[in-house]
Design a protein around this motif. Sequence first.
Motif, mmCIF file in Angstrom:
data_model
loop_
_atom_site.group_PDB
_atom_site.id
_atom_site.type_symbol
_atom_site.label_atom_id
_atom_site.label_comp_id
_atom_site.label_asym_id
_atom_site.label_seq_id
_atom_site.Cartn_x
_atom_site.Cartn_y
_atom_site.Cartn_z
ATOM 1 N N TRP A 88 -5.259 5.324 5.844
ATOM 2 C CA TRP A 88 -5.494 4.150 4.702
ATOM 3 C C TRP A 88 -4.443 4.662 3.323
ATOM 4 O O TRP A 88 -3.880 3.967 3.036
ATOM 5 N N LEU A 89 -4.868 5.746 3.145
ATOM 6 C CA LEU A 89 -4.191 6.616 1.866
ATOM 7 C C LEU A 89 -2.488 6.374 2.297
ATOM 8 O O LEU A 89 -1.916 6.176 1.329
ATOM 9 N N LEU A 90 -2.185 6.721 3.264
ATOM 10 C CA LEU A 90 -0.639 6.600 3.490
ATOM 11 C C LEU A 90 -0.200 5.235 3.514
ATOM 12 O O LEU A 90 0.826 5.058 2.627
ATOM 13 N N GLU A 91 -0.892 4.131 3.975
ATOM 14 C CA GLU A 91 -0.735 2.816 3.820
ATOM 15 C C GLU A 91 -0.382 2.437 2.362
ATOM 16 O O GLU A 91 0.507 1.882 1.814
ATOM 17 N N GLN A 92 -1.354 2.781 1.501
ATOM 18 C CA GLN A 92 -1.523 2.388 0.135
ATOM 19 C C GLN A 92 -0.227 3.043 -0.470
ATOM 20 O O GLN A 92 0.472 2.338 -1.272
ATOM 21 N N ALA A 93 -0.078 4.332 -0.315
ATOM 22 C CA ALA A 93 0.945 4.849 -1.009
ATOM 23 C C ALA A 93 2.215 4.490 -0.568
ATOM 24 O O ALA A 93 3.055 4.182 -1.506
ATOM 25 N N ILE A 94 2.771 4.442 0.513
ATOM 26 C CA ILE A 94 3.837 3.298 1.288
ATOM 27 C C ILE A 94 3.954 2.272 0.503
ATOM 28 O O ILE A 94 5.048 1.735 -0.046
ATOM 29 N N LYS A 95 3.088 1.399 0.216
ATOM 30 C CA LYS A 95 3.343 0.050 -0.165
ATOM 31 C C LYS A 95 3.741 0.174 -1.748
ATOM 32 O O LYS A 95 4.642 -0.367 -2.119
ATOM 33 N N ARG A 96 2.866 1.099 -2.427
ATOM 34 C CA ARG A 96 3.388 1.245 -3.907
ATOM 35 C C ARG A 96 4.572 1.824 -3.939
ATOM 36 O O ARG A 96 5.532 1.352 -4.903
ATOM 37 N N GLN A 97 4.998 3.062 -3.121
ATOM 38 C CA GLN A 97 6.399 3.761 -3.358
ATOM 39 C C GLN A 97 7.327 2.770 -3.305
ATOM 40 O O GLN A 97 8.308 2.661 -3.908
ATOM 41 N N ALA A 98 7.352 1.938 -2.187
ATOM 42 C CA ALA A 98 8.283 1.106 -1.819
ATOM 43 C C ALA A 98 8.528 -0.253 -2.857
ATOM 44 O O ALA A 98 9.616 -0.412 -3.288
ATOM 45 N N GLU A 99 7.402 -0.596 -3.362
ATOM 46 C CA GLU A 99 7.532 -1.902 -4.296
ATOM 47 C C GLU A 99 7.652 -1.249 -5.606
ATOM 48 O O GLU A 99 8.692 -1.793 -6.368
ATOM 49 N N TRP A 100 7.229 -0.340 -6.023
ATOM 50 C CA TRP A 100 7.508 0.239 -7.410
ATOM 51 C C TRP A 100 8.862 0.829 -7.466
ATOM 52 O O TRP A 100 9.715 0.645 -8.500
ATOM 53 N N GLU A 101 9.334 1.371 -6.416
ATOM 54 C CA GLU A 101 10.773 1.848 -6.277
ATOM 55 C C GLU A 101 11.843 0.554 -6.451
ATOM 56 O O GLU A 101 12.761 0.594 -7.533
ATOM 57 N N SER A 102 11.618 -0.407 -5.838
ATOM 58 C CA SER A 102 12.763 -1.427 -6.085
ATOM 59 C C SER A 102 12.442 -2.321 -7.369
ATOM 60 O O SER A 102 13.365 -2.725 -7.934
#
Length: 391
Positions: A79-93
Motif C-alpha cells: 500500500w505504502l509503495l503504491e501511494q509513494a509511487i503515485k505521488r513521486q511520479a505525479e509531483w515530479e512531472s
Amino acid sequence: MQVRNRVRQAPMEWRGGRGVIYLSWHSVAPAGWSVFAEEAIAAEMEAAAIVVEEKYWIHNDLFLLLRLPSGGRSKLEGWLLEQAIKRQAEWESRFREMEELPEARLLAGVSIIEDNLLDLTEQEGNADRIYEAMKRAMVHGQRDGSLVRSMKLRALEQLIAEHAIMSVYQPIMSLQSEGRSLFGYEALARFTKQEWFAGPQQLFAFAEQEGLAYRLDRLARRKALDGIGSLKPEQRLFINVQAQIINDPHFTPGRTLSMLERRGLSPHNVVFEITERTSIDDFGAMKKALEHYRNQGFQIAIDDVGAGYSSLQSIVELRPDYIKVDRSIIDRIDEDDVKLHILHTLVQLAYKLDVSIIAEGIEREEELAAVKKLGVHYAQGYLLGRPGGIQ
Ligand code: G
Ligand code: MN
C-alpha cells in the motif's frame, strides 16, 4: 541543520501502522518545492486520499509520516509503495513542468514503522522509531527508481510463491526431408501476472539481478514438463536454462527424470538450451555439470549463437548437440550477404563437429528458403508456428 515540526502526540483511538515517505530532488535546488509540496499535501488531505500525520522538512528533503490501513506487514508495504509511487511520479512531472526543469529527478523512498501493538501515546520511543524510519526511507530513496524496484521485487516474489507461470510451446521443424516435419518444441515461459514487467525476458533479467534466477528457472522448468502430456516419444522438448544455473544445488536430474518417466518419456526427449545472459566464467564446472546430464541421455543446445552475449567459446568448450542461431542473423538473411556468410560458416562448422543447426526467428518464406539452401537442419519461427499448445 534544523528539523522543523515537532512530533505531535498521536490520537489514542488509532492503532494502525505508520509509514514514512521520503522525497528529495536530485542535484537541483528546487526553489518553489516546499510551497508546491505543502499545497499538494493539503490537497491530498482535503480529498482524504492519504492521512499525513506529520511532515518533517530537512532543508529541501521532505519526510511524510503517514497513517497506514490495518493489515499485515506485506499488505502495508504494498500500500505504502503504491501511494509513494503515485505521488513521486505525479509531483515530479508537475513540478518539472512548473519550474521548467525537465531533467530534475525526484528521489523517493519508503519505510514502515511497525508500531501497531505499541501505545503511540508513549512519547519516548515513538520519536526514536520515527527517526529510525526516516533514516531507512532516506537510504531506500538514495537509489533512483527504488520504489519501482521494490514493487517489482514484491511482484516477483509473489509470482514465485503463487506459481503464476505457465509454459507455451513453439514448434521446431525439420528441414531435412522434403516438406516440413515436426521435430519438437521449445518450451517458453509465460507469466499470468506481470504488470510490472514488459515481458518474460525483462522478468528473467530482473530475477537474475535480484538473485532469484534459480528459483524462477526451476519453476519454469517444472511448468515446462507439466505441460508435455502429448509429446510423442520421437519428439524433443527444448527447455531453456541459464548458464549460471549449474551453480544451483537444486539443479539435479533426479526430479526431471522421474517427471519424464511418469509421462512415458525419457531423457532422450529433452534438450537443455543453454542461454548465456552473462559470460560463463567457469567452463570446467559447467562441463562437469552437463556431463552428469548427458550421461543420462539429455542433450545440450547453445542458444542465441550470433547474438551479442553468446560466445563461440561455449561451442568449443561445451560441444553441444545443437547450435541455435539467433534471429538477429536470420532476420532478412536473404537480403544480406554478410548474414549469409556467417550462417554458411556456422553450417560448415556444424557439419565438421557433427552438430545440428537450428535457425531461430524465421518469419518469411524467403528466410526459410535461404536457410534450407545453406543446409540448416532445423528451423523455428512465427512462419512455422507461434508458441502455443502441443498439437
Ligand atoms: O532466446 P530465445 O531463443 O529462447 O527466445 C525465444 C523468444 O523468441 C520467445 O519469447 C518467442 O516468443 C520469440 N520468438 C519465437 N519465434 C519468433 C519469431 O519468428 N520472431 C520473433 N520476433 N520472435 C520470435
Ligand atoms: Mn531459447
